[in-house]
Design a protein around this motif. Structure first.
Motif, mmCIF file in Angstrom:
data_model
loop_
_atom_site.group_PDB
_atom_site.id
_atom_site.type_symbol
_atom_site.label_atom_id
_atom_site.label_comp_id
_atom_site.label_asym_id
_atom_site.label_seq_id
_atom_site.Cartn_x
_atom_site.Cartn_y
_atom_site.Cartn_z
ATOM 1 N N GLU A 70 0.826 -1.210 0.000
ATOM 2 C CA GLU A 70 0.000 0.000 0.000
ATOM 3 C C GLU A 70 0.861 1.261 0.000
ATOM 4 O O GLU A 70 0.531 2.252 -0.659
ATOM 5 C CB GLU A 70 -0.936 0.004 1.215
ATOM 6 N N TYR A 93 -4.928 7.654 4.046
ATOM 7 C CA TYR A 93 -5.376 6.365 3.517
ATOM 8 C C TYR A 93 -5.924 5.498 4.647
ATOM 9 O O TYR A 93 -5.457 5.574 5.785
ATOM 10 C CB TYR A 93 -4.224 5.621 2.836
ATOM 11 N N GLU A 94 -6.897 4.678 4.315
ATOM 12 C CA GLU A 94 -7.404 3.655 5.225
ATOM 13 C C GLU A 94 -7.482 2.357 4.438
ATOM 14 O O GLU A 94 -8.164 2.285 3.413
ATOM 15 C CB GLU A 94 -8.780 4.036 5.773
ATOM 16 N N VAL A 95 -6.744 1.343 4.894
ATOM 17 C CA VAL A 95 -6.645 0.097 4.129
ATOM 18 C C VAL A 95 -6.955 -1.100 5.022
ATOM 19 O O VAL A 95 -6.831 -1.039 6.245
ATOM 20 C CB VAL A 95 -5.235 -0.071 3.518
ATOM 21 N N THR A 96 -7.362 -2.191 4.376
ATOM 22 C CA THR A 96 -7.633 -3.448 5.073
ATOM 23 C C THR A 96 -6.629 -4.492 4.600
ATOM 24 O O THR A 96 -6.469 -4.705 3.397
ATOM 25 C CB THR A 96 -9.065 -3.931 4.784
ATOM 26 N N THR A 142 -7.662 -9.941 10.410
ATOM 27 C CA THR A 142 -7.670 -8.955 9.335
ATOM 28 C C THR A 142 -7.439 -7.590 9.975
ATOM 29 O O THR A 142 -8.120 -7.223 10.936
ATOM 30 C CB THR A 142 -9.015 -8.967 8.591
ATOM 31 N N LEU A 143 -6.469 -6.859 9.462
ATOM 32 C CA LEU A 143 -6.054 -5.608 10.091
ATOM 33 C C LEU A 143 -6.505 -4.400 9.283
ATOM 34 O O LEU A 143 -6.529 -4.438 8.051
ATOM 35 C CB LEU A 143 -4.531 -5.580 10.239
ATOM 36 N N LYS A 144 -6.856 -3.349 9.993
ATOM 37 C CA LYS A 144 -7.201 -2.083 9.349
ATOM 38 C C LYS A 144 -6.182 -1.028 9.770
ATOM 39 O O LYS A 144 -5.889 -0.885 10.954
ATOM 40 C CB LYS A 144 -8.611 -1.644 9.734
ATOM 41 N N TYR A 145 -5.656 -0.337 8.800
ATOM 42 C CA TYR A 145 -4.647 0.690 9.056
ATOM 43 C C TYR A 145 -5.097 2.024 8.483
ATOM 44 O O TYR A 145 -5.682 2.086 7.397
ATOM 45 C CB TYR A 145 -3.312 0.325 8.397
ATOM 46 N N LYS A 146 -4.790 3.079 9.224
ATOM 47 C CA LYS A 146 -4.904 4.433 8.702
ATOM 48 C C LYS A 146 -3.493 5.008 8.674
ATOM 49 O O LYS A 146 -2.767 4.906 9.656
ATOM 50 C CB LYS A 146 -5.794 5.297 9.599
#
Length: 221
Positions: A30, A40-43, A108-112
């Protein structure tokens, strides 16, 4: 919210070399696509994060074995057994169950994130490497990038810090891999001892003369 905040941790922008394998695969992918200054916000799925949970990494150890290593079993406690980090999940009479899976395995991870700066110049890259690999008194390092070598004058803290003794080898490796394959020279500066001022010398002479006079008077008495 999820109980993962660490009050002792330092939060804020972090330095990383994208593509060096120091971040999980999903985040590196990413970051390579991201633009500077955008939010950004991604999974990230488990296979691109910390992998799926492996039941084989859940081990049973005897209470006696932990006692020999001076480990007091407590549920949730992190321990290191045979150089592997795990977490105690069950304590029963005589037995302790330790999970050596990564705490985020199977999740499952979520990142900003936001890229605040992309480092381009060699000198700035070296500063970033020092921050990443050492992280102390960065403003006191003096860096000179020359044709055949890179010279880094060290702050006083490095003279006595055992952490620097190990970090410097990582710093050299990262400079050669990601900046330039040049000679790297670390310089320690020891200023010369300042000479005493004339006034101080005069005061010392006068003091010694007074002491001699007092001694001679004492002998006469």
């Amino acid at each position: 919210e999820h109980g993962i905040h660490d009050p002792n941790a330092k939060y804020g922008p972090m330095v990383s070399i994208v593509g060096a394998g120091r971040l999980i695969k999903g985040i590196e992918e990413e970051l390579l696509k991201a633009e500077v200054g955008k939010d950004y916000e991604v999974t990230i799925p488990p296979e691109k994060a910390y992998g799926e949970r492996d039941p084989k990494l859940v081990k049973i150890h005897s209470y006696r074995e932990l006692a020999r290593q001076k480990i007091e079993p407590e549920i949730g406690k992190e321990v290191i057994i045979n150089n592997k980090r795990g977490r105690i999940v069950t304590v029963t009479p005589g037995r302790v169950v330790i999970d050596f899976n990564h705490p985020l395995a199977g999740k499952t991870l979520k990142y900003k994130f936001k890229i605040v700066e992309k480092v381009e110049k060699d000198k700035d890259k070296i500063k970033a490497i020092l921050e990443m690999d050492y992280g102390k008194e960065l403003e006191k390092f003096s860096i000179s990038v020359r044709k055949e070598e890179i010279v880094i004058q060290l702050p006083d803290v490095c003279k006595y810090d055992s952490a620097w003794s190990m970090a410097k080898y990582v710093v050299v490796g990262d400079i050669r891999d990601y900046v330039a394959n040049k000679n790297v020279k670390f310089v320690e500066f020891y200023p010369k001892k300042e000479e005493k001022r004339e006034e101080e010398k005069k005061e010392e002479v006068e003091k010694k003369e007074e002491e001699k006079e007092e001694e001679s008077v004492g002998k006469k008495d």
